[in-house]
Design a protein around this motif. Structure first.
Motif, PDB file in Angstrom:
ATOM      1  N   SER A 162       6.080   6.747 -12.549  1.00  0.00           N
ATOM      2  CA  SER A 162       5.260   7.676 -11.849  1.00  0.00           C
ATOM      3  C   SER A 162       6.250   8.884 -11.709  1.00  0.00           C
ATOM      4  O   SER A 162       7.507   8.767 -11.263  1.00  0.00           O
ATOM      5  CB  SER A 162       4.972   7.322 -10.295  1.00  0.00           C
ATOM      6  N   ASN A 204      -1.516  12.266  -9.776  1.00  0.00           N
ATOM      7  CA  ASN A 204      -0.732  11.365  -8.802  1.00  0.00           C
ATOM      8  C   ASN A 204       0.332  11.959  -8.034  1.00  0.00           C
ATOM      9  O   ASN A 204       1.093  12.661  -8.799  1.00  0.00           O
ATOM     10  CB  ASN A 204      -0.080   9.976  -9.632  1.00  0.00           C
ATOM     11  N   SER A 216       2.626  10.086  -5.740  1.00  0.00           N
ATOM     12  CA  SER A 216       3.170   8.945  -4.833  1.00  0.00           C
ATOM     13  C   SER A 216       4.752   8.816  -4.832  1.00  0.00           C
ATOM     14  O   SER A 216       5.220   9.458  -5.814  1.00  0.00           O
ATOM     15  CB  SER A 216       2.564   7.691  -5.372  1.00  0.00           C
ATOM     16  N   SER A 227       4.873   2.809  -4.063  1.00  0.00           N
ATOM     17  CA  SER A 227       3.559   3.135  -3.670  1.00  0.00           C
ATOM     18  C   SER A 227       2.723   3.069  -5.063  1.00  0.00           C
ATOM     19  O   SER A 227       1.401   3.656  -4.796  1.00  0.00           O
ATOM     20  CB  SER A 227       3.410   4.480  -3.259  1.00  0.00           C
ATOM     21  N   LEU A 228       3.021   2.134  -5.813  1.00  0.00           N
ATOM     22  CA  LEU A 228       2.279   2.027  -6.961  1.00  0.00           C
ATOM     23  C   LEU A 228       2.299   0.701  -7.569  1.00  0.00           C
ATOM     24  O   LEU A 228       3.074   0.127  -7.604  1.00  0.00           O
ATOM     25  CB  LEU A 228       2.984   3.090  -8.274  1.00  0.00           C
ATOM     26  N   SER A 251      -2.473   3.748  -6.154  1.00  0.00           N
ATOM     27  CA  SER A 251      -1.459   4.545  -5.614  1.00  0.00           C
ATOM     28  C   SER A 251      -1.629   5.000  -4.143  1.00  0.00           C
ATOM     29  O   SER A 251      -2.707   5.838  -4.164  1.00  0.00           O
ATOM     30  CB  SER A 251      -1.227   5.600  -6.804  1.00  0.00           C
ATOM     31  N   ALA A 252      -0.677   4.807  -3.607  1.00  0.00           N
ATOM     32  CA  ALA A 252      -0.858   5.425  -2.050  1.00  0.00           C
ATOM     33  C   ALA A 252      -0.326   6.658  -2.284  1.00  0.00           C
ATOM     34  O   ALA A 252       0.997   7.080  -2.852  1.00  0.00           O
ATOM     35  CB  ALA A 252      -0.081   4.744  -1.098  1.00  0.00           C
ATOM     36  N   GLN A 253      -0.971   7.925  -1.861  1.00  0.00           N
ATOM     37  CA  GLN A 253      -0.715   9.363  -2.124  1.00  0.00           C
ATOM     38  C   GLN A 253       0.330   9.871  -1.238  1.00  0.00           C
ATOM     39  O   GLN A 253      -0.107   9.557   0.206  1.00  0.00           O
ATOM     40  CB  GLN A 253      -2.126  10.017  -2.380  1.00  0.00           C
ATOM     41  N   SER A 254       1.392  10.446  -1.412  1.00  0.00           N
ATOM     42  CA  SER A 254       2.347  10.929  -0.541  1.00  0.00           C
ATOM     43  C   SER A 254       1.854  12.271   0.454  1.00  0.00           C
ATOM     44  O   SER A 254       2.301  12.621   1.504  1.00  0.00           O
ATOM     45  CB  SER A 254       3.724  11.146  -0.909  1.00  0.00           C
ATOM     46  N   CYS A 270      -1.012  -2.186   2.084  1.00  0.00           N
ATOM     47  CA  CYS A 270      -0.204  -1.109   2.277  1.00  0.00           C
ATOM     48  C   CYS A 270       0.555  -0.976   3.593  1.00  0.00           C
ATOM     49  O   CYS A 270       0.180  -1.651   4.836  1.00  0.00           O
ATOM     50  CB  CYS A 270      -1.431   0.142   2.393  1.00  0.00           C
TER      51      CYS A 270
END
Length: 153
Positions: free
Chosen positions: A14, A46, A48, A52-53, A63-66, A105
């Motif tokens: 990423s 993306n 992240s 987080s991937l 993917s958890a988005q920042s 998560c």
């Protein structure tokens, strides 16, 4: 007749711009052949950070988005995000079980969330740490969750 395996090792990386607060920068996920550094596939949209991937089975990338409170999901063969799933808080870590059944998560609040992927049902959430949950993983048999946090507990 001898059958050859079609299994191929790849690296999934990423990218996040040096100025991670700049939302206008294009961020992506790349699937790279580690033998020759050739990019085999790319997924757009993306944002992240580390831990987080995750791959989900052979079909999806989570993917958890920042920036914001959501999980993005890409499907192989599609460059754009397929699903955007809202979450209760901003997440800082994400992982999926090796069988593709669960997504875990960790939030900045110290909470851990676990979803059943097939139904999208939030199975459980709990206060696991006093500070942000920075890393999560499943045991090899997917029966135990291990977590790490800024609180070192």
């Amino acid at each position: 007749m001898v059958s050859k395996s079609l299994t191929r090792e790849v690296a999934i990386v990423s990218s996040l711009a040096s100025n991670s607060n700049d939302k206008s920068q294009g961020h992506s996920i790349s699937v790279v052949d580690p033998q020759n550094s050739v990019v085999l596939a790319s997924f757009k949209g993306n944002r992240s950070k580390a831990n987080s991937l995750a791959l989900c089975g052979k079909d999806y990338i989570f993917s958890a988005q920042s920036f914001g409170t959501s999980i993005f999901i890409w499907s192989w063969g599609m460059e754009q995000v397929k699903f955007k799933c809202p979450t209760k808080e901003k997440l800082c870590s994400l992982n999926t079980s090796s069988d593709g059944g669960f997504c875990i998560c960790g939030g900045f609040s110290g909470k851990i969330y676990i979803w059943e992927i097939g139904s999208g049902t939030l199975i459980h959430s709990w206060d696991a740490h006093y500070k942000a949950v920075t890393v999560l993983t499943f045991s090899n048999d997917n029966c135990t969750i291990y977590s790490g946090s800024d609180d070192a507990m």
